[in-house]
Write an enzyme that holds these catalytic residues in place. Structure first.
Site: not given
Ligand code: PLP
Length: 356
Positions: A38, A132
């Site tokens: 992302k 979250r």
């Molecule tokens: C963005 C996201 C990740 C990745 O997180 P990083 O800290 O970049 O490894 C993993 N799980 C979810 C649900 C996310 O939204």
């Protein structure tokens, strides 16, 4: 050819290297990886580098990014990290596995899956304290029961997400809790959970410190692969490259000026009255880059440069009296926020520096 500015230089070989080192590291204890795309808007070449490095899935929070990768021919299991009710049909059409926490949404997914003659796979996210996304533990059993009653949904796993919103560490207790929940659900409903997804780039310390990983057999990694660090203390993970991304901007003014603004004080462009330190006459440099392109706090200039401030289209630096020429380049490294913004700015050229 004249190099375009501003530009972000991307090293695919460094990204692939990071994915490879992490795949091997976590693979030693049976943990597979989802490469999270992302932050780079689902850039197909970057996703491909992650796959070549050994990640088993590509995960993104946005369907548009997943479509972009599929259209470019990236072949992987695609995972949607954030599922919206209004996009249920598009999720069914574009995604193999989605992360879910709302029954309403899963019902809609099942409905469209049946229309499209598919069985849609989901991972149920459990709330373990970061506040979250996640189903509360006290609601989990009912949630699973009602989901299992839906004809075109298959629960392939459970997961949790920590250290994102509330700043809660993924430690041994949390991972043990998730493992236990997996056991309990399997027992209560006589199902197999293939994927127990323990978290993200913040899980590194837990992994290094714990001898046993329990049922955890998957992590979703963005920042570790892209920037080489864990995210509890933002320390470099041994053996990883931290500079797969470099931001380069052009010097458009370079002059000796006083370090204190002169005249009557008022608000600046962003509604605050700034204050400055008087360091006498200093060489000041302006680069053609601004808050519209970048999270300025996410920029780290190289050499002895120091960021003094910024407006929409200008970043002002103290060059430590180094005589940077107009038209020359200034290099910055990026943190996650900086990377996110730079990749999203239409004004920043994306340039791959190696194809090795
Ligand atoms: C963005 C996201 C990740 C990745 O997180 P990083 O800290 O970049 O490894 C993993 N799980 C979810 C649900 C996310 O939204």
């Amino acid at each position: 050819m004249k190099a375009l500015m501003p530009r972000i230089e991307i090293s695919l070989s460094q990204i692939r290297h990071n994915a490879q080192v992490l795949s091997e590291l976590y693979g030693r204890q049976g943990i597979s990886l989802m490469g999270v795309s992302k932050a780079v808007l689902g850039d197909p070449a970057i996703a491909q580098a992650m796959i070549e490095g050994g990640v088993k899935f590509i995960a993104d929070s946005r369907i548009e990014n997943i479509q972009r990768m599929k259209n470019a021919g990236v072949s992987a299991q695609f995972v949607l990290l954030r599922t919206a009710l209004s996009q249920a049909e598009s999720v069914i059409e574009n995604v193999d596995i989605s992360l879910n926490t709302e029954l309403e949404t899963i019902k809609a997914l099942s409905h469209y899956a049946s229309l499209h003659n598919k069985i849609h796979q989901i991972i149920v996210m459990v709330e373990l304290g970061d506040l979250r996304e996640g189903v509360l533990k006290c609601d989990l059993s009912q949630f699973i029961k009602k989901t299992l009653a839906l004809s075109h949904i298959k629960i392939v796993g459970i997961g949790c997400n920590l250290a994102c919103f509330g700043g809660i560490k993924p430690d041994n207790n949390k991972m043990h809790e998730l493992s236990q929940l997996a056991d309990e659900i399997e027992k209560e409903f006589s199902i197999d959970l293939e994927i127990i997804s323990g978290g993200n780039s913040a899980n590194y310390q837990w992994y290094e410190a714990s001898e046993k990983v329990g049922r955890i057999n998957n992590l979703r990694l963005g920042e570790s692969i892209l920037l080489g660090c864990e995210t509890v203390n933002r320390k470099l993970i041994p053996g990883l490259q931290a500079n797969a991304f470099k931001l380069i901007a052009e010097v458009i003014e370079s002059k000796d000026k006083p370090s204190l603004p002169f005249g009557e004080s008022c608000q600046n462009a962003f509604g605050s009255v700034p204050s400055f330190l008087d360091r006498g006459i200093r060489r000041r440099v302006i680069v053609a880059l601004g808050r519209q392109d970048i999270l300025v706090s996410g920029l780290k200039p190289s050499d002895d440069l120091e960021i003094l401030g910024s407006s929409s289209d200008h970043v002002v630096l103290d060059s430590n009296n180094y005589d940077l020429k107009v038209g020359s380049e200034v290099k910055f490294s990026l943190d996650y926020g900086g990377l996110l913004a730079a990749m999203t700015s239409p004004f920043i050229n994306k340039q791959f520096v190696d194809y090795a």
